[in-house]
Structures are given as C-alpha cells and as structure tokens.
Scaffold this active site. Structure first.
Site, PDB file in Angstrom:
ATOM      1  CG  PHE A 168      -4.499   7.543  -2.382  1.00  0.00           C
ATOM      2  CD1 PHE A 168      -3.979   6.426  -3.011  1.00  0.00           C
ATOM      3  CD2 PHE A 168      -5.267   8.399  -3.146  1.00  0.00           C
ATOM      4  CE1 PHE A 168      -4.213   6.149  -4.349  1.00  0.00           C
ATOM      5  CE2 PHE A 168      -5.517   8.149  -4.494  1.00  0.00           C
ATOM      6  CZ  PHE A 168      -4.994   7.022  -5.097  1.00  0.00           C
ATOM      7  CD  GLU A 169       1.809   4.313   1.215  1.00  0.00           C
ATOM      8  OE1 GLU A 169       2.743   4.584   0.427  1.00  0.00           O
ATOM      9  OE2 GLU A 169       1.930   4.291   2.450  1.00  0.00           O
ATOM     10  CG  MET A 170       0.186   8.861  -4.914  1.00  0.00           C
ATOM     11  SD  MET A 170      -1.404   8.692  -5.736  1.00  0.00           S
ATOM     12  CE  MET A 170      -2.403   9.812  -4.738  1.00  0.00           C
ATOM     13  CG  HIS A 195       4.880   8.770  -3.677  1.00  0.00           C
ATOM     14  ND1 HIS A 195       4.701   8.677  -5.028  1.00  0.00           N
ATOM     15  CD2 HIS A 195       4.596  10.046  -3.344  1.00  0.00           C
ATOM     16  CE1 HIS A 195       4.326   9.866  -5.508  1.00  0.00           C
ATOM     17  NE2 HIS A 195       4.256  10.706  -4.504  1.00  0.00           N
ATOM     18  CB  SER A 222      -2.276   0.518  -2.280  1.00  0.00           C
ATOM     19  OG  SER A 222      -1.219   1.095  -1.530  1.00  0.00           O
TER      20      SER A 222
END
Length: 342
Positions: free
Chosen positions: A278-280, A200, A215
C-alpha cells in the site's frame, strides 16, 4: 512536539471523522512554496516513549525488541497475540525512512486498539506491527550527505538505511541488520498469514484522470503460490473497498515489478504469506522536490493508514475476508504519472 492526528484533522471526537475531501489527491505538493517541518513527526525516541506508554495502558499489548539498526537503535515489534491459533496479520512501516506518515498512522492505530471501539476484535485475530524498521534513515543518522533534501526542522529523513542501502531490496540476501531482524525475529518466528507493507510514492500519480491518494498491489512474482496470491488479492479488496468508498480516498493499481528482493514478492514466496503493498501519496522528505507532499495532506494520509489497518483487522477477525470480491482487480486501472505543468 510529535505530530498529532487529532490536531491534523481538527477532530473533536472520533479519529475516523472524514478529513476535508478536497485535500485527498489534490493536497498541495511542496514546490518550494512551504516549509516541510519534520519536527511535527515522531522522532525515534518519541516513538519509543509512545509505545512504552501504550504498553503500560493496554493489557493485551506487548512490545518486543527484534534487533538493532546499523547505528544501534532497538527495532520494535508491537504484538496483540491473544491466541496462537488465530490468523495473524503483520503491518510493516518505514522500510524507507522518509515515508513516515504510515508510521504516524500505525501509532494512532495502536492507540485505537486500546479504545472501546476495538473491544473483542483482537480475540479473533493476532496483530503484529513493526512501526519503524528503518530507524536510522528516519532520523537522518546516516553515513552519507543529505544536504540536498527538502525538509527542515529537527532532521532530514532518507529512503536508505545508514549504509545507503534500500532495505526493500534486501529480502533475498538479507545483508542489512534491519532486514535480518525482520526475517529472523518476525517472519520466521511467527506464523503470519497476511502482511501489509506500507510505503509512500510520488505526488503526481493518477487514475482515471484524478490524482490518487494511494495505490495497492499484490505479489507479482510468478513463483507465488496460487492460494497465497488469491488471499493477497482478497486483502487488497478489503483495503480498496474501505478506502475508495469513503468519498475522499482514490486508489490506483501500483505499477510494480516481480523481483523477489522486494518484500511484497520475496516474503510471499519464502514464507507463504499473503502480502499487499500500500503506497500512500507523497513523501515526508526527499532530494527530488516533486516527491515531497505539502503538510496540509498529512491528516488524510494518516487517516487512510488507520482506515486500511482497521478494515483489514476486522475482516480477518470475522472471516469476511474470505468472501472478499477480487473481481475489481480486473478493471482497476494501473496508475500513470500526470504530465508536469512545467
């Protein structure tokens, strides 16, 4: 009671029913205006119970203990290994203990794996899932103060492990027991082709003037093998196409460095595994209030995780990942931080 995807999204039938579009990227931040209640998230013990229940229900699922945390909690690996010759993907969540919605999404994906919708998919791809690497940080069971953290409820959640070490900066020296467990009993033990490392970020990143829902980024170290880099970019294309095309997801390019202490870079170089970060959007807890996202956004973030995992597994299983168009990386804007209104 642990968080329920169905409850969060007010679903009736399918976990892939779209959440309310206006929540994506525009879900409210904390801002002191609501209670961030961690009791709706799985505790470590609830997660273990969930995993054991699913293992009993799913004939092709196997649980493995890969090591222990600083505080002695067992660290679990979920395995769907139908054929050693199949390509293998690893999903890694919660290196940072305050980034839990990726874990919630991974648990829902495990449940999804036992449904009829995934029948036959795992015949052609092996799936490994580490659903909570930083179990001590996720439980707030640490040897430093969390008194300034925002969340209330059963516990606080922190980025660091019990020794106040960032596990995602320990992929070269491998000093911490959690990192040692991952490398010795997962990375070096299994023949892994792909990895998505789920995290995140803050709440105010934007692309093209619109707040992002997350992203992505491939390995950026100059030491990565060109073929590994290509396949990393193909994995990113699969995830981007699956999420950004929904009408509710909006993905930017993460602005990340090239240090090999970070898993995205170090694991790609050491093991030749194609990796994707994968960054939430937003975090479950933090001492810096602008990083914490209001709970009305939980549902779409969990759905975003499931969407990414499902698309990746299917693309690898049917080999379509090999035709993924990576040209979008040339035009995908690196996210920027929206100026504060304060």
């Amino acid at each position: 009671m642990a968080f329920s995807l169905a409850g969060a999204l007010v679903l009736s039938a399918s976990p892939f029913t779209a959440p309310i579009a206006e929540a994506v990227g525009n879900g409210p931040g904390y801002g002191g205006n609501e209670t961030i209640n961690t009791s709706i998230l799985h505790t470590y013990d609830e997660m273990v119970d969930f995993l054991k229940t699913q293992e009993a229900k799913q004939s092709n699922m196997e649980l493995e203990v890969i090591g222990q945390s600083v505080k002695g909690r067992d660290l679990y690996l979920v395995k769907y290994m139908s054929n050693p010759e199949n390509p293998t993907i690893l999903f890694l969540t919660q290196q940072h203990g305050n980034e839990q919605l990726t874990t919630e999404g991974a648990l829902e994906f495990i449940k999804h794996m036992g449904s009829g919708k995934m029948k036959g998919v795992a015949d052609n791809v092996n799936i490994l899932i580490v659903p909570m690497l930083n179990a001590d940080g996720a439980m707030g069971d640490v040897d430093f103060s969390l008194e300034d953290y925002v969340a209330s409820g059963d516990r606080n959640l922190t980025r660091y492990n019990a020794r106040e070490v960032d596990l995602n900066r320990d992929h070269v020296n491998k000093i911490q027991p959690e990192t040692q467990a991952l490398h010795t009993n997962v990375m070096a033990k299994y023949d892994i082709d792909y990895m998505i490392d789920l995290h995140h970020q803050g709440t105010m990143s934007e692309r093209d003037g619109e707040l992002v829902s997350g992203s992505i980024l491939y390995p950026t170290t100059p030491n990565v093998d060109p073929d590994v880099l290509l396949k990393s970019k193909q994995l990113g294309a699969v995830v981007f196409d699956a999420v950004d095309s929904t009408g509710w997801g909006h993905i930017g390019k993460y602005n990340g460095g090239n240090a090999e202490t970070i898993s995205r870079n170090g694991i790609a170089v050491e093991y030749g595994i194609s990796t994707l970060l994968f960054e939430m959007r937003g975090m479950s807890d933090h001492e810096y209030e602008p990083y914490v996202l209001g709970q009305k956004s939980n549902g779409y973030l969990i759905k975003q995780t499931i969407t990414a995992l499902d698309a990746s597994v299917r693309a690898i299983a049917d080999d379509s990942i090999e035709q993924a168009d990576i040209s979008f990386w040339d035009t995908l804007a690196t996210q920027t931080t929206r100026p504060s209104d304060e």
